[in-house]
Design an enzyme around this catalytic site. Structure first.
Site, PDB file in Angstrom:
ATOM      1  N   CYS A   1      -4.697  -7.657 -31.331  1.00 15.22           N
ATOM      2  CA  CYS A   1      -5.659  -6.808 -30.565  1.00 15.22           C
ATOM      3  C   CYS A   1      -4.945  -5.434 -30.137  1.00 15.22           C
ATOM      4  O   CYS A   1      -5.692  -4.645 -29.809  1.00 15.22           O
ATOM      5  CB  CYS A   1      -5.547  -7.405 -29.104  1.00 15.22           C
TER       6      CYS A   1
ATOM      7  N   HIS B   1      -7.389  -2.797 -20.947  1.00 14.00           N
ATOM      8  CA  HIS B   1      -7.505  -4.046 -22.013  1.00 14.00           C
ATOM      9  C   HIS B   1      -8.544  -4.891 -21.389  1.00 14.00           C
ATOM     10  O   HIS B   1      -9.157  -5.186 -22.046  1.00 14.00           O
ATOM     11  CB  HIS B   1      -5.983  -4.479 -22.361  1.00 14.00           C
TER      12      HIS B   1
ATOM     13  N   HIS C   1     -14.348  -8.958 -26.858  1.00 15.36           N
ATOM     14  CA  HIS C   1     -13.200  -8.520 -27.664  1.00 15.36           C
ATOM     15  C   HIS C   1     -13.339  -8.205 -28.921  1.00 15.36           C
ATOM     16  O   HIS C   1     -13.125  -9.116 -29.971  1.00 15.36           O
ATOM     17  CB  HIS C   1     -11.963  -9.272 -27.128  1.00 15.36           C
TER      18      HIS C   1
END
Lengths: 87, 411
Positions: free
Chosen positions: B167, B305, B339
């Site tokens: 990520c 995030h 995501h």
């Protein structure tokens, strides 16, 4: 397969798979059409489909110096004699 | 020697749109790009999470075969945003091929679609199938496939960085690109990340109990960062890219400067590979602030995030509170698109640039009731008109990697 049949099929592969239309039979494929080593390996896969037979590693290595459509046709003729008409 | 680094172009492919207009409209109107997971004969029936941040519109990829032949789906995305960014900058081919431009671009693991094809051949037990592994399958599936398909397409001869840290992949791309220009190793860096549609990634997070499963029939209601009903992340796809240039070079050529990158930090929690860590995240924020040479109260907006996992959001809120208190506005943009894995840092950078330029902050979508454990920071719950002067983009990855990027409005 006759020589003409082989040539027709190779030109069809070049058109459909490599987007190279009507190359001159003696064009240096790398210089004129940006046909690179990746394409050469892909072409061998197409030739295996054409012959409905798997080429050996040695047979594939023989093809690495080929530069023109005419040379490809020579190669396919040679491989056809082994794979389509085994002694 | 430290040089100023500016952003001169940005582009993204996201589940809420591709063009700047589409993406801004999506943010302003609270559009969700989360859809039902597509059927997957190999995996889908076993996956509990049946939602995905999906790019379900057509993209006109106009790439010649000599470029297409080494591209899996992830490289198509990467090359498309790279192409758009290069076109927007107006950089001349003499510069692009001069060695003064480099590429920092990554994905989490190349093209999983192509990799699956390879594994099918391997496990077939058939020599004919084995021989069917394509000459280009490795080039399509290798970890740096995005970066080198970009260099090939544009004849870029500078340095190549291809981070693959889940990520934080593309936030590292931008951060390392920033440092590369800042310290004079290159005059410009094309930076970003991409990931393609992939149910195997969903399966991995699903098995880790990290995926959202409560909203399979109402995909648009998940993910829900910081909300009491959040139940995990939603995997998504997309790509984002920015062009970073040395300020004087950009100024002299009359480039359109979107913002300045003023700071970057990357650290590691030094321990657990999965569990988030408030101490590590706080340190990443602190290092980034120091690197940017600012004080915490100068930051107007935090692009969190915020994956909507149970613990991740709490830890991030704690870290934000520890360093910033409740001064900066906080939004979690994954709420719009899930995501997007390797792409998320770059996409969130692009979206933050759009909001900085247009003077607004998009709220965290689906944030109906703020979890008390996350309530100490200044959440954005409705569309906000706001002049953002300094913003930060935070990303955290499996393996304990944390990044923070800081950008400043160019005035």
């Amino acid at each position: 397969m006759t020589r003409q049949e082989i040539q027709d099929k190779i030109l069809k592969i070049f058109s459909e798979e490599f987007e190279i239309e009507n190359p001159d039979l003696d064009d240096d494929l790398r210089d004129v059409h940006e046909f690179d080593s990746i394409d050469a390996i892909e072409l061998l896969g197409e030739i295996e489909k054409l012959l409905d037979s798997q080429l050996t590693q040695d047979e594939k290595k023989q093809a690495m110096g080929i530069r023109t459509i005419n040379q490809i046709c020579d190669y396919v003729e040679s491989m056809a004699s082994v794979h389509l008409n085994p002694a | 020697m430290e040089r100023r680094v500016v952003i001169t172009a940005a582009s993204a492919i996201t589940p809420i749109g591709h063009t700047r207009e589409e993406i801004v409209a999506g943010l302003e109107n609270g559009v969700s790009g989360v859809k039902k997971l597509r059927e997957d004969v190999e995996l889908a029936e076993f996956i509990h999470s049946q939602v995905f941040g999906t790019v379900d519109y057509d993209i006109d990829f106009d790439f010649k075969r000599k470029y297409r032949k080494t591209m899996g789906p992830v490289a198509y995305y990467a090359c498309q945003v790279a192409k758009e960014v290069i076109e927007k900058t107006g950089l001349k081919s003499e510069f692009i091929t001069s060695g003064r431009l480099g590429v920092a671009f990554g994905s989490i693991h190349g093209s999983p679609t192509v990799q699956r094809g390879i594994y099918r051949c391997f496990s077939s037990g058939s020599s004919r199938e084995f021989a069917a592994i394509g000459a280009v399958d490795y080039l399509k599936s290798m970890v740096h496939t995005t970066a080198v398909n970009i260099t090939k397409m544009f004849g870029i001869t500078g340095r190549v960085i291809s981070s693959s840290t889940a990520c934080t992949t593309s936030s590292q791309s931008i951060g390392f690109g920033y440092e590369t220009v800042k310290y004079g190793l290159q005059d410009a860096m094309l930076c970003g990340g991409a990931d393609e549609y992939d149910t195997a990634t969903v399966a991995v997070f699903d098995n880790l109990l990290a995926c959202s499963t409560d909203f399979n029939d109402t995909p648009h209601l998940t993910p829900r960062p910081f909300d009491v009903r959040r139940d995990g992340l939603v995997v998504g796809e997309g790509a984002g890219a920015v062009m970073l240039e040395e300020y004087e070079f950009a100024r002299k050529r009359g480039a359109d400067i979107l913002a300045e990158v003023i700071g970057f930090a990357c650290n590691n929690n030094g321990g657990d590979m999965i569990l988030p860590n408030a101490r590590g995240v706080s340190a990443a924020i602190r290092i980034g602030i120091d690197n940017a040479g600012i004080s915490p109260d100068e930051v107007d907006f935090i692009c969190a995030h915020a994956t909507a996992t149970k613990m991740g959001d709490v830890v991030e809120a704690q870290a934000i509170d520890r360093i910033y208190g409740d001064n900066p506005y906080v939004s979690g943009l994954k709420s719009y698109m899930g995501h997007t894995m390797a792409a998320c840092g770059a996409i969130e950078m692009v979206l933050t640039l759009y909001m900085m330029q247009d003077g607004f902050i998009a709220p965290t979508l689906n944030l109906d009731e703020i979890d008390k454990r996350c309530a100490m920071v200044r959440h954005v719950t409705g569309l906000l008109e706001k002049n953002i002067r300094i913003a930060t983009i935070q990303n955290f990855a499996f393996g304990g990697v944390n990044t923070t990027l800081f950008i400043k409005k160019f005035e």
